[in-house]
Scaffold this motif. Structure first.
Motif, PDB file in Angstrom:
ATOM      1  N   ARG A 156     -14.291   4.954  10.098  1.00  0.00           N
ATOM      2  CA  ARG A 156     -15.595   4.291   9.999  1.00  0.00           C
ATOM      3  C   ARG A 156     -15.513   2.982   9.215  1.00  0.00           C
ATOM      4  O   ARG A 156     -16.079   1.973   9.623  1.00  0.00           O
ATOM      5  N   VAL A 157     -14.804   2.999   8.080  1.00  0.00           N
ATOM      6  CA  VAL A 157     -14.914   1.855   7.171  1.00  0.00           C
ATOM      7  C   VAL A 157     -13.773   0.845   7.281  1.00  0.00           C
ATOM      8  O   VAL A 157     -13.878  -0.244   6.739  1.00  0.00           O
ATOM      9  N   LEU A 185      -4.046   5.408  13.365  1.00  0.00           N
ATOM     10  CA  LEU A 185      -3.115   4.338  12.993  1.00  0.00           C
ATOM     11  C   LEU A 185      -2.843   3.437  14.194  1.00  0.00           C
ATOM     12  O   LEU A 185      -2.622   2.236  14.056  1.00  0.00           O
ATOM     13  N   GLU A 186      -2.881   4.038  15.372  1.00  0.00           N
ATOM     14  CA  GLU A 186      -2.667   3.289  16.606  1.00  0.00           C
ATOM     15  C   GLU A 186      -3.912   2.472  16.960  1.00  0.00           C
ATOM     16  O   GLU A 186      -3.824   1.349  17.447  1.00  0.00           O
ATOM     17  N   HIS A 187      -5.075   3.047  16.709  1.00  0.00           N
ATOM     18  CA  HIS A 187      -6.362   2.446  17.071  1.00  0.00           C
ATOM     19  C   HIS A 187      -6.690   1.225  16.199  1.00  0.00           C
ATOM     20  O   HIS A 187      -7.246   0.241  16.680  1.00  0.00           O
ATOM     21  N   LEU A 188      -6.316   1.288  14.918  1.00  0.00           N
ATOM     22  CA  LEU A 188      -6.709   0.213  14.007  1.00  0.00           C
ATOM     23  C   LEU A 188      -5.872  -1.048  14.240  1.00  0.00           C
ATOM     24  O   LEU A 188      -4.705  -0.973  14.618  1.00  0.00           O
ATOM     25  N   ASP A 189      -6.503  -2.172  14.002  1.00  0.00           N
ATOM     26  CA  ASP A 189      -5.837  -3.460  14.153  1.00  0.00           C
ATOM     27  C   ASP A 189      -5.029  -3.744  12.883  1.00  0.00           C
ATOM     28  O   ASP A 189      -5.594  -4.080  11.839  1.00  0.00           O
ATOM     29  N   HIS A 190      -3.719  -3.585  12.978  1.00  0.00           N
ATOM     30  CA  HIS A 190      -2.879  -3.695  11.785  1.00  0.00           C
ATOM     31  C   HIS A 190      -2.981  -5.060  11.108  1.00  0.00           C
ATOM     32  O   HIS A 190      -2.862  -5.168   9.898  1.00  0.00           O
ATOM     33  N   ILE A 239      -5.704  -5.088   8.552  1.00  0.00           N
ATOM     34  CA  ILE A 239      -5.722  -4.026   7.546  1.00  0.00           C
ATOM     35  C   ILE A 239      -5.302  -4.558   6.180  1.00  0.00           C
ATOM     36  O   ILE A 239      -4.282  -5.231   6.055  1.00  0.00           O
ATOM     37  N   GLY A 240      -6.093  -4.251   5.182  1.00  0.00           N
ATOM     38  CA  GLY A 240      -5.751  -4.641   3.820  1.00  0.00           C
ATOM     39  C   GLY A 240      -5.396  -3.431   2.976  1.00  0.00           C
ATOM     40  O   GLY A 240      -5.320  -2.307   3.489  1.00  0.00           O
ATOM     41  N   GLU A 241      -5.197  -3.675   1.695  1.00  0.00           N
ATOM     42  CA  GLU A 241      -4.752  -2.582   0.826  1.00  0.00           C
ATOM     43  C   GLU A 241      -5.814  -1.505   0.623  1.00  0.00           C
ATOM     44  O   GLU A 241      -5.474  -0.360   0.340  1.00  0.00           O
ATOM     45  N   VAL A 242      -7.078  -1.863   0.788  1.00  0.00           N
ATOM     46  CA  VAL A 242      -8.130  -0.846   0.633  1.00  0.00           C
ATOM     47  C   VAL A 242      -7.964   0.226   1.705  1.00  0.00           C
ATOM     48  O   VAL A 242      -7.972   1.437   1.425  1.00  0.00           O
ATOM     49  N   GLN A 294      -0.260   6.722  -3.423  1.00  0.00           N
ATOM     50  CA  GLN A 294      -1.240   6.726  -2.333  1.00  0.00           C
ATOM     51  C   GLN A 294      -1.145   5.445  -1.507  1.00  0.00           C
ATOM     52  O   GLN A 294      -1.103   5.481  -0.282  1.00  0.00           O
ATOM     53  N   LEU A 295      -1.107   4.333  -2.198  1.00  0.00           N
ATOM     54  CA  LEU A 295      -1.033   3.043  -1.508  1.00  0.00           C
ATOM     55  C   LEU A 295       0.287   2.919  -0.751  1.00  0.00           C
ATOM     56  O   LEU A 295       0.329   2.482   0.400  1.00  0.00           O
ATOM     57  N   ARG A 296       1.375   3.375  -1.401  1.00  0.00           N
ATOM     58  CA  ARG A 296       2.686   3.293  -0.771  1.00  0.00           C
ATOM     59  C   ARG A 296       2.724   4.156   0.500  1.00  0.00           C
ATOM     60  O   ARG A 296       3.256   3.741   1.529  1.00  0.00           O
ATOM     61  N   ILE A 297       2.137   5.351   0.420  1.00  0.00           N
ATOM     62  CA  ILE A 297       2.101   6.239   1.590  1.00  0.00           C
ATOM     63  C   ILE A 297       1.342   5.565   2.731  1.00  0.00           C
ATOM     64  O   ILE A 297       1.787   5.556   3.875  1.00  0.00           O
ATOM     65  N   GLY A 298       0.188   4.968   2.403  1.00  0.00           N
ATOM     66  CA  GLY A 298      -0.604   4.287   3.429  1.00  0.00           C
ATOM     67  C   GLY A 298       0.197   3.182   4.096  1.00  0.00           C
ATOM     68  O   GLY A 298       0.242   3.087   5.328  1.00  0.00           O
ATOM     69  N   LYS A 299       0.864   2.378   3.299  1.00  0.00           N
ATOM     70  CA  LYS A 299       1.667   1.278   3.854  1.00  0.00           C
ATOM     71  C   LYS A 299       2.770   1.827   4.758  1.00  0.00           C
ATOM     72  O   LYS A 299       3.031   1.305   5.840  1.00  0.00           O
TER      73      LYS A 299
END
Lengths: 320, 386
Positions: free
Chosen positions: B332-333, B266-271, B274-277, A292-297
C-alpha cells in the motif's frame, strides 16, 4: 544422547544454579557441568539453554567467549574482541604484519591480555598483543565489565572463517535477549498481579493484560526463529534471529516499563538494568534496525537477480 | 509413479526433495492465471488438487483409509510450503481441508471414510460454517437450532461469514442441540449438504468487492443423524480440535503463501523508485514472516507428534496477522506501488483488505491476547481480579 524435555529441564536448572552461584565467573561452573560435552551432543540446545539462562538472571559473564573457544576447540581461552558496528574492523598497519583492531571485550581488561581473538581479514585469528588503548564502556553498558579498546598486534594463528564464529555468537546474543525478555515479562506480570489500584489488581485491566500478552508473543516468536536458525545453521538466518530478538526485547521492555509505572524507571528496580543489558546486546554484531534495512536491500537485490517470483530466490528459514 | 511416492511417505526430507524436483518440472502446466471470479477460482483450485491427488503427491500426509499414503501434518505442511516455493498458490479448499479433516477423522471415522476422500481428491469444495449474526468471537452463544428427531436432526437458523460457503458442496456446521443457556455444553457438529431442501445461501461481498463469503439460512433442514460429527452435544470438543488446526496448520499454509506474495511484491514494485523507507519496511515484514514460519514449524511438529496444541497456538495467530498486515501494508505505502488507483494493483488491494480480516476471523486478536493473558501468563482477569 537425545535431549528430551526431561533432560532439557535438568540442564536448565543446573545452568541456572551455576550462573546464580558465580554470576561473574562461570568458566569453572561450566567446566564442572561439562557444558562442552553438551555442545558436541546438541550445539543448538547447549547455546540456547546457556544464554537464555544467562539472560534470565541478568548475569554479566564472558560465557560468549567460553562458548566460542569451545566451538573453536581451544583449550584455554583468550578474550574475543567483538566488533561494534561503528568500528572499522582490522586495519593493516602498512604491510608490517601488524594490525590494528577495535572492539569490545566482555570481561577481561584488555591490557592484561597477551593475546586476543579477533576478526582479521574475514578469519577468526589469534592475535599477539603489542599495544592497547582501552576505556571502560559506559552508556547502556554502565555497570558491566565490558571494555572498549583498540589493539595493535600480530596475527599468529588462523582458526577459521569469522562467519562461523559470528553466526553462533549472534544466536547466543539472540537467546540472551530472549532470556532477558522472559525475565522482564515475569517481573512485570508479578508486579501488576500483586499491586492494586482502584480496588483491583492492575493486571486485571485489559489494557495491561494485552500489553503483557503482546510482550509474550514477541518473545516466543523470537525464540522460535532462533530454533529454526539452529536447524538451518546458515549465517543469514542467525542474523534474522538476532534482529527478531532485539526487536522483541525492545517491545517487551517498553510494555513492561509502561505497566510497571514509576517504580520501574527507578534505578533500584531490576527493570532498567535488564533493559540496558538488552540494548547493549542488540548493538553487538549489528543492531536490529540495521539488520532490517540490510535484509530489505538484499531482498530487492535478490529479486533483480532472478527471473520471476516462481524462482524462490528468498530462502526461507527452517523446514517442516 | 504413485508407488514411488508412497515409499517416500515416511521420510519428510525425501518427500520434500522429490516433490520440489517434480514441481519444478511441472509448474508451468500447474499454474493457473489468477481468476478474479470466485467460482472460477475455486474450480481452478479443485483441478490442481485433483491433479496432485492423481499424481500421488497430495496423498502423502493422509491415512490409507482415505486413499492416502500415510504420514502426517509435517508432510502436509511441506506440501503447502513446496507449492508456494514453486510459485503455485495453495488451493482455497486446502484451508477447509486442514480445519475439517483432522477433526472428522478423530470424531467420526465412518463419516470421514465415506465423504472425506471427495474433499481431499479435489472432487468437492467444503466450507466451515460456525459464525452467526449473534455469535462471532463468542462462539458458545450460537443459536442455530438442531432438534434431534428419530434418525434426523432438524436444523433452523442462520450462519454468516462462511468463507466460500456459497461455492461449497457441504458445510461443517455447529448447531444448538441443548437449551439456549447450555453454552458450549449443548452444541453439536453436523455435516450438511448444501443441496438439502431448506438450505438457502446468499453471497456476501467483501470490502474488496469480491464475493468471498456467504450467509446461509436453514429452514426446516433435515439432516440424517449419521452426519453428526462426534456425539450429540459434543460439538464444542470438535470445534476445539478444529481450532488447533485452524490456528496451527493455517499459519503454516498462510506463511507459505505470504512468502510467495512477498516475492511477487518485490517483482511488482518499481525498484528505481524504492527508497530506504520501503527497504526497511520490506526487511521488517520479512522478519515477521520468518518469525511466524519458525513458530508454525514448532506447532506443526507438535500436531504431528499428536500433542494437544492449546493456548500456545494463540501467539501463532497473532504473529501471522501481524506478518500478513505488514506485507500488504508495504504494497500500500511503497513509492509508486499504484495501490490506490492502478488496475494492475487490484490483487494487492484485495490482499490488503483480506489482511485486515486476519486479525478478526478464527478468534480475533483480542481473543488471542486474552487467551495468552489468562492461560499462559495467568494474569488476574476483570472478574477474578476484583
Amino acid at each position: 544422547m537425545m535431549i528430551d524435555d526431561e533432560i532439557a529441564t535438568l540442564v536448565r536448572n543446573s545452568l541456572r544454579e551455576a550462573l546464580a552461584g558465580s554470576p561473574n565467573d562461570i568458566s569453572e561452573a561450566l567446566a564442572q557441568f561439562d557444558w562442552q560435552e553438551l555442545v558436541y551432543t546438541d550445539e543448538g540446545f547447549a547455546f540456547t539453554a546457556l544464554f537464555e539462562e544467562q539472560g534470565y538472571l541478568g548475569a554479566d559473564t564472558d560465557a560468549l567467549d567460553i562458548a566460542i573457544a569451545t566451538v573453536l576447540g581451544l583449550d584455554g581461552r583468550a578474550p574475543v574482541l567483538w566488533p561494534l558496528p561503528a568500528y572499522t574492523g582490522a586495519e593493516d598497519m602498512g604491510g608490517s604484519g601488524v594490525v590494528m583492531i577495535e572492539g569490545v571485550t566482555l570481561r577481561d581488561p584488555l591490557n592484561a591480555a597477551k593475546s586476543i581473538l579477533a576478526p582479521v581479514a574475514g578469519r577468526i585469528q589469534m592475535v599477539a598483543v603489542s599495544s592497547v588503548e582501552q576505556v571502560a564502556l559506559g552508556g547502556m553498558a554502565r555497570g558491566s565489565t565490558w571494555v572498549r579498546g583498540r589493539v595493535c598486534g600480530t596475527p599468529t594463528t588462523d582458526l577459521g572463517p569469522w562467519c562461523d564464529v559470528e553466526w553462533r555468537a549472534r544466536l547466543a546474543l539472540a537467546s540472551e535477549l530472549v532470556g532477558l525478555a522472559h525475565r522482564i515479562i515475569d517481573l512485570a506480570a508479578d508486579q501488576v498481579s500483586v499491586r492494586r489500584q482502584f480496588g483491583r489488581a492492575i493486571a486485571s485491566n485489559q489494557a495491561v493484560r494485552f500489553r503483557l500478552a503482546e510482550a509474550y508473543v514477541e518473545m516466543v516468536g523470537a525464540q522460535a526463529l532462533i530454533a529454526a536458525a539452529w536447524q538451518d545453521r546458515l549465517p543469514a538466518a542467525a542474523g534474522w534471529a538476532k534482529a527478531a530478538a532485539g526487536l522483541a526485547h525492545d517491545v517487551v521492555a517498553k510494555h513492561a516499563i509502561q505497566v510497571c509505572g514509576a517504580i520501574g524507571l527507578s534505578d533500584e528496580h531490576p527493570l532498567p538494568g535488564l533493559v540496558r543489558r538488552g540494548m547493549a546486546l542488540d548493538a553487538l554484531l549489528g543492531s536490529a534496525l540495521n539488520q532490517q534495512l540490510r535484509i530489505g536491500k538484499e531482498l530487492f537485490a535478490q529479486q533483480r537477480n532472478t527471473e520471476s517470483s516462481q524462482e524462490a530466490a528468498c530462502l526461507a528459514v527452517g523446514r517442516f | 509413479m504413485t508407488t514411488d511416492i508412497q515409499a517416500l511417505a515416511l521420510d519428510v526430507d525425501d518427500y520434500r526433495n522429490a516433490l520440489r524436483i517434480w514441481l519444478h518440472g511441472h509448474r508451468d502446466e500447474l499454474i493457473e492465471p489468477h481468476a478474479v471470479d470466485r467460482s472460477q477460482h475455486i474450480a481452478n483450485g479443485l483441478r490442481l488438487t485433483s491433479t496432485l491427488w492423481q499424481a500421488g503427491w497430495k496423498r502423502v500426509g493422509w491415512p490409507t483409509t482415505l486413499g492416502g499414503f500415510g504420514g502426517g501434518p509435517r508432510h502436509r505442511a511441506t506440501y503447502y510450503d513446496e507449492l508456494c516455493q514453486a510459485g503455485i498458490e495453495i488451493p482455497d479448499t486446502d484451508l477447509s481441508i486442514e480445519v475439517i479433516a483432522p477433526a472428522m477423522l478423530h470424531f467420526a471415522p465412518d463419516v470421514a471414510t465415506t465423504y472425506l476422500p471427495r474433499l481431499l481428491a479435489g472432487e468437492e469444495a467444503w466450507a466451515q460454517a460456525f459464525s452467526e449474526p449473534e455469535a462471532g468471537s463468542d462462539l458458545a452463544s450460537l443459536r442455530t437450532r438442531g432438534v434431534i428427531n428419530g434418525n434426523e436432526v432438524v436444523v433452523d437458523g442462520q450462519k454468516v461469514w462462511t468463507s466460500h460457503g456459497h461455492l461449497a458442496a457441504r458445510l461443517l456446521t455447529l448447531v444448538r442441540t441443548g437449551t439456549a443457556e447450555s453454552r458450549h455444553r449443548g452444541i453439536t457438529a453436523l455435516l450438511i449438504d448444501t443441496d438439502t431442501p431448506g438450505v438457502a445461501r446468499r453471497p456476501l461481498i467483501f470490502a474488496s468487492g469480491i464475493d468471498e463469503m456467504c450467509e446461509t439460512f436453514f429452514d426446516d433442514v433435515r439432516v440424517p443423524i449419521d452426519r453428526m460429527i462426534g456425539g450429540a452435544d459434543q460439538g464444542w470438543s470438535v470445534a476445539m480440535l478444529m481450532l488447533q488446526f485452524e490456528r496451527g496448520m493455517y499459519a503454516a499454509q498462510r506463511q507459505a503463501w505470504l512468502g510467495l506474495r512477498l516475492r511477487q511484491l518485490l517483482e511488482h514494485l518499481d525498484h528505481a523508485a524504492i527508497g530506504e523507507v520501503a527497504e526497511a519496511a520490506v526487511g521488517a515484514a520479512w522478519l515477521q514472516l520468518q518469525t511466524v514460519r519458525a513458530r508454525a514449524i514448532q506447532t506443526v511438529g507438535r500436531l504431528d507428534a499428536g500433542a494437544v496444541v492449546g493456548p500456545e497456538a494463540s501467539p501463532d495467530k497473532v504473529l501471522l496477522a501481524r506478518a500478513e498486515q505488514a506485507i500488504f501494508e508495504v504494497a500500500r505505502v511503497a513509492e509508486h506501488s499504484g495501490f490506490v488507483f492502478d488496475e494492475a494493483a487490484e490483487d494487492w488491494r484485495a490482499g490488503w483488505w483480506y489482511s485486515r480480516a486476519t486479525s478478526i476471523f478464527g478468534g480475533s486478536g483480542e481473543i488471542q491476547r486474552s487467551i495468552v493473558a489468562d492461560k499462559v501468563l495467568k494474569l488476574p482477569n476483570e472478574t477474578r481480579g476484583a
